[in-house]
Design an enzyme around this catalytic site. Sequence first.
Site, PDB file in Angstrom:
ATOM      1  N   LYS A  50       0.843  -1.207   0.000  1.00  0.00           N
ATOM      2  CA  LYS A  50       0.000   0.000   0.000  1.00  0.00           C
ATOM      3  C   LYS A  50       0.872   1.249   0.000  1.00  0.00           C
ATOM      4  O   LYS A  50       0.649   2.190  -0.767  1.00  0.00           O
ATOM      5  CB  LYS A  50      -0.928  -0.008   1.228  1.00  0.00           C
ATOM      6  N   GLN A  94      -4.463  -1.147   9.670  1.00  0.00           N
ATOM      7  CA  GLN A  94      -4.486  -2.496   9.087  1.00  0.00           C
ATOM      8  C   GLN A  94      -5.075  -3.498  10.084  1.00  0.00           C
ATOM      9  O   GLN A  94      -4.696  -3.520  11.256  1.00  0.00           O
ATOM     10  CB  GLN A  94      -3.059  -2.899   8.673  1.00  0.00           C
ATOM     11  N   ASP A 117     -10.462   3.438   4.426  1.00  0.00           N
ATOM     12  CA  ASP A 117     -10.988   2.078   4.320  1.00  0.00           C
ATOM     13  C   ASP A 117     -12.502   2.055   4.124  1.00  0.00           C
ATOM     14  O   ASP A 117     -13.055   1.011   3.777  1.00  0.00           O
ATOM     15  CB  ASP A 117     -10.695   1.326   5.627  1.00  0.00           C
TER      16      ASP A 117
HETATM   17  N1  GUN Z   1      -7.052  -6.474   6.384  1.00  0.00           N
HETATM   18  C1  GUN Z   1      -7.445  -7.206   5.325  1.00  0.00           C
HETATM   19  N2  GUN Z   1      -8.055  -6.406   4.418  1.00  0.00           N
HETATM   20  C2  GUN Z   1      -8.028  -5.154   4.915  1.00  0.00           C
HETATM   21  C3  GUN Z   1      -8.480  -3.901   4.424  1.00  0.00           C
HETATM   22  O1  GUN Z   1      -9.058  -3.763   3.349  1.00  0.00           O
HETATM   23  N3  GUN Z   1      -8.252  -2.848   5.253  1.00  0.00           N
HETATM   24  C4  GUN Z   1      -7.651  -2.977   6.456  1.00  0.00           C
HETATM   25  N4  GUN Z   1      -7.490  -1.887   7.192  1.00  0.00           N
HETATM   26  N5  GUN Z   1      -7.211  -4.125   6.926  1.00  0.00           N
HETATM   27  C5  GUN Z   1      -7.402  -5.206   6.154  1.00  0.00           C
END
Ligand code: GUN
Length: 280
Positions: A50, A94, A117
Amino acid sequence: MTARLIDGKAVAAELRRAIAARVAGLGFRPGLRVVRVGEDPASGVYVRNKDKAAQEAGFDSATIHLPAETTEAALLAVVAGLNEDPSVDGILVQLPLPPQIRAEAVISAVAPEKDADGFHPLNAGRLASGQPGLVPCTPKGVMHLLRAADCVLPGARAVVLGRSNIVGRPMAQLLLAADCTVTIVHSRTRDLPAECRRAEILVAAVGRPAMVQGDWVAEGATVIDVGINRLPSGRLVGDVAFGPASERAAAITPVPGGVGPMTIACLLENTLEAAIARRG
Ligand code: GUN
């Protein structure tokens, strides 16, 4: 029928190029902060990807890595600081978080206008009531893929397998907003194969390797596989038995290289949208 591949890598690359071009014309760098708590190795890979993608697209991106023993109060204080920092447009914490931290408390603490998110209850409520807001990245990416695959959405029978807040529920809302006839199916659904076979668009998001068998897929269906499951051998597989399903589907996403790359591209898209909404 042998299915056409929906190339998420290519669609994501194109979206990232378009976002980078818009960022270059802004006159400022949208700020993204990704918070990682602890040492979950998969999270480490996701967070690095990311951050790298954001930097490549011209964002001011940084990762804040906190130790596994971080308390909920300490994490909430970090989030509060990011909420108040005017240079930060998008915040992502995350998941999963260590057991001493309640994910709902953290998700609700992110300022809704910086919620990259789209997980905050206010944004979930906006999506459910048809109002504009920040939308979870993975289902948003699936909508991009369906459109890139020229899938006709109005009136289509869409079946979403899975009801998580991250994928299944928002996925169903987005398909409904696009005028599909939507069914959500899950572990307690009676006769899952029959329900899935009714789908013209089937989105699998359960996190179980190859759960969707070939005979769960209708001839000519569009199949979107959100699952990313690592087998003991190390191989990545989706929630759909790819070989048998692709003999019946008209179009299908591979794993890897399908939905995965779209999630990151949509995180950038959300951060850009948040930056423009906040800074005008
Ligand atoms: N863990 C797995 N997928 C995601 C996501 O799309 N966002 C976040 N913050 N954590 C994740």
